[in-house]
Design an enzyme around this catalytic site. Sequence first.
Site, mmCIF file in Angstrom:
data_model
loop_
_atom_site.group_PDB
_atom_site.id
_atom_site.type_symbol
_atom_site.label_atom_id
_atom_site.label_comp_id
_atom_site.label_asym_id
_atom_site.label_seq_id
_atom_site.Cartn_x
_atom_site.Cartn_y
_atom_site.Cartn_z
ATOM 1 N N THR A 279 -54.437 82.941 47.542
ATOM 2 C CA THR A 279 -54.232 82.235 46.272
ATOM 3 C C THR A 279 -55.100 82.995 45.250
ATOM 4 O O THR A 279 -56.191 82.714 45.297
ATOM 5 C CB THR A 279 -54.438 80.823 46.292
ATOM 6 O OG1 THR A 279 -55.435 80.493 47.132
ATOM 7 C CG2 THR A 279 -53.167 80.016 46.840
ATOM 8 N N TYR B 52 -38.411 84.793 48.862
ATOM 9 C CA TYR B 52 -40.098 85.222 48.769
ATOM 10 C C TYR B 52 -40.700 85.537 50.173
ATOM 11 O O TYR B 52 -41.147 86.389 50.367
ATOM 12 C CB TYR B 52 -40.848 84.437 47.623
ATOM 13 C CG TYR B 52 -42.038 85.031 47.563
ATOM 14 C CD1 TYR B 52 -42.267 86.186 46.740
ATOM 15 C CD2 TYR B 52 -43.288 84.467 48.088
ATOM 16 C CE1 TYR B 52 -43.604 86.617 46.119
ATOM 17 C CE2 TYR B 52 -44.460 84.889 47.674
ATOM 18 C CZ TYR B 52 -44.482 85.967 46.733
ATOM 19 O OH TYR B 52 -45.991 86.346 46.560
HETATM 20 N N1 LIG Z 1 -50.990 85.585 42.159
HETATM 21 C C1 LIG Z 1 -50.951 85.331 43.492
HETATM 22 O O1 LIG Z 1 -51.405 83.994 43.894
HETATM 23 C C2 LIG Z 1 -50.335 86.242 44.364
HETATM 24 C C3 LIG Z 1 -50.350 85.610 45.728
HETATM 25 C C4 LIG Z 1 -49.973 86.192 46.647
HETATM 26 C C5 LIG Z 1 -49.203 87.672 46.429
HETATM 27 N N2 LIG Z 1 -49.087 87.921 45.263
HETATM 28 C C6 LIG Z 1 -48.391 89.306 45.131
HETATM 29 O O2 LIG Z 1 -48.904 89.840 43.930
HETATM 30 C C7 LIG Z 1 -48.126 90.804 43.378
HETATM 31 C C8 LIG Z 1 -48.495 90.840 41.675
HETATM 32 O O3 LIG Z 1 -48.546 89.519 41.535
HETATM 33 P P1 LIG Z 1 -48.863 89.310 40.032
HETATM 34 O O4 LIG Z 1 -49.435 87.863 39.707
HETATM 35 O O5 LIG Z 1 -49.816 90.386 39.455
HETATM 36 O O6 LIG Z 1 -47.692 89.516 39.137
HETATM 37 P P2 LIG Z 1 -47.150 89.809 37.873
HETATM 38 O O7 LIG Z 1 -45.760 89.020 37.856
HETATM 39 O O8 LIG Z 1 -48.165 89.132 36.857
HETATM 40 O O9 LIG Z 1 -47.277 91.178 37.668
HETATM 41 C C9 LIG Z 1 -46.304 92.214 38.119
HETATM 42 C C10 LIG Z 1 -45.788 93.136 37.054
HETATM 43 O O10 LIG Z 1 -44.582 93.536 37.702
HETATM 44 C C11 LIG Z 1 -43.847 93.858 36.499
HETATM 45 N N3 LIG Z 1 -42.412 93.906 37.051
HETATM 46 C C12 LIG Z 1 -41.805 92.608 37.393
HETATM 47 N N4 LIG Z 1 -40.466 93.068 37.540
HETATM 48 C C13 LIG Z 1 -40.250 94.245 37.753
HETATM 49 C C14 LIG Z 1 -39.416 95.415 37.989
HETATM 50 N N5 LIG Z 1 -38.282 95.027 38.629
HETATM 51 N N6 LIG Z 1 -39.652 96.621 37.975
HETATM 52 C C15 LIG Z 1 -40.896 97.082 37.516
HETATM 53 N N7 LIG Z 1 -42.012 96.013 37.141
HETATM 54 C C16 LIG Z 1 -41.576 94.675 37.196
HETATM 55 C C17 LIG Z 1 -44.066 92.800 35.532
HETATM 56 O O11 LIG Z 1 -43.553 93.300 34.147
HETATM 57 C C18 LIG Z 1 -45.718 92.595 35.705
HETATM 58 O O12 LIG Z 1 -46.314 93.462 34.819
HETATM 59 C C19 LIG Z 1 -46.620 90.358 43.846
HETATM 60 O O13 LIG Z 1 -46.100 91.082 44.793
HETATM 61 C C20 LIG Z 1 -46.915 88.956 44.268
HETATM 62 O O14 LIG Z 1 -45.908 88.804 45.162
HETATM 63 C C21 LIG Z 1 -49.524 87.247 44.078
#
Ligand SMILES: NC(=O)c1ccc[n+]([C@@H]2O[C@H](COP(=O)([O-])OP(=O)(O)OC[C@H]3O[C@@H](n4cnc5c(N)ncnc54)[C@H](O)[C@@H]3O)[C@@H](O)[C@H]2O)c1
Length: 266
Positions: free
Chosen positions: A194, A162
Amino acid sequence: MADRLKNKVAVVFGAGCTQAGVSNGAAAAIAYAREGAKVVIVDVETGAARRTVEMILEEGGNAADFTADVTSRTQVQAAIDGAMATFGRLDILHNNVGINKPGGPVEMDEAVWDAVMATNIKSLFLTCKAAIPAMQKGGGGSIVNISSITSIAWHGRPTIAYSSSKAAVNHFTRVLAAQYGPDNIRCNAIVAGTIDTPRASSQLQRVIRADAAEIRNRRSEAVPLRRLGTPWELANAAVFLASDEASYVSGVVMAVDGGLTCTMSH
Ligand SMILES: NC(=O)c1ccc[n+]([C@@H]2O[C@H](COP(=O)([O-])OP(=O)(O)OC[C@H]3O[C@@H](n4cnc5c(N)ncnc54)[C@H](O)[C@@H]3O)[C@@H](O)[C@H]2O)c1
């Protein structure tokens, strides 16, 4: 409804809304629609994509959904073709999909490394491959990539695939900005801190075996602003980067993290 993105078409990969609530991609898509963009919701989960579209339509916005796995070249191309067929142009590409798996190189399976790399960074190659020609045809565009603080510094636990994939997202962003600036295509990344998303807390609960409130408190304490961010705060930054207000902003890797990166050793 405001009009900072009026007449623009946005495609958001990973914009589905799960039963548990609005996550980062869905919030960005809804925020784009609230600013007047026509939004194409793409997700691997058909029902999740549909839910986000319904939320946008209920607010009086304009959206369409497509099912695609970001690791599949043909499915990504079909989603971009569908967006062009539906709305006739493409101005904003938002890459939200990202998965996280625990472990360093010794304990992580090779297949897990490959899956994280395909989902988190090869996906950007595929979405850009499909979207950039459409943007060039329309005279330019804005690409927003979602990165993470783990791309910059150690964050307390090994997540080798990651962290490496997100570091690649940052540099992919810069290289793209340099290559396609002459086509009036801007490319920026948001380094998310976060963020209090439904998936983030349930994933952490499994890894560190604490309850949700305890995790939230622990994580909040580490942030200079003493709280977690919301998906809407990431979405606000995305709207700015996607809009003409950011017309001279390109190649930037921008933290939206409550100051957290200031406290991490780089
Ligand atoms: N939540 C946090 O604290 C945090 C922190 C840093 C970075 N991020 C980044 O934010 C982004 C999204 O996070 P989130 O919490 O909204 O994630 P999430 O997993 O809740 O949402 C992502 C969406 O992507 C879809 N998805 C997953 N795999 C897929 C694929 N192969 N093809 C198409 N769609 C797909 C899922 O169905 C979901 O609807 C990510 O890139 C994550 O790394 C999140």
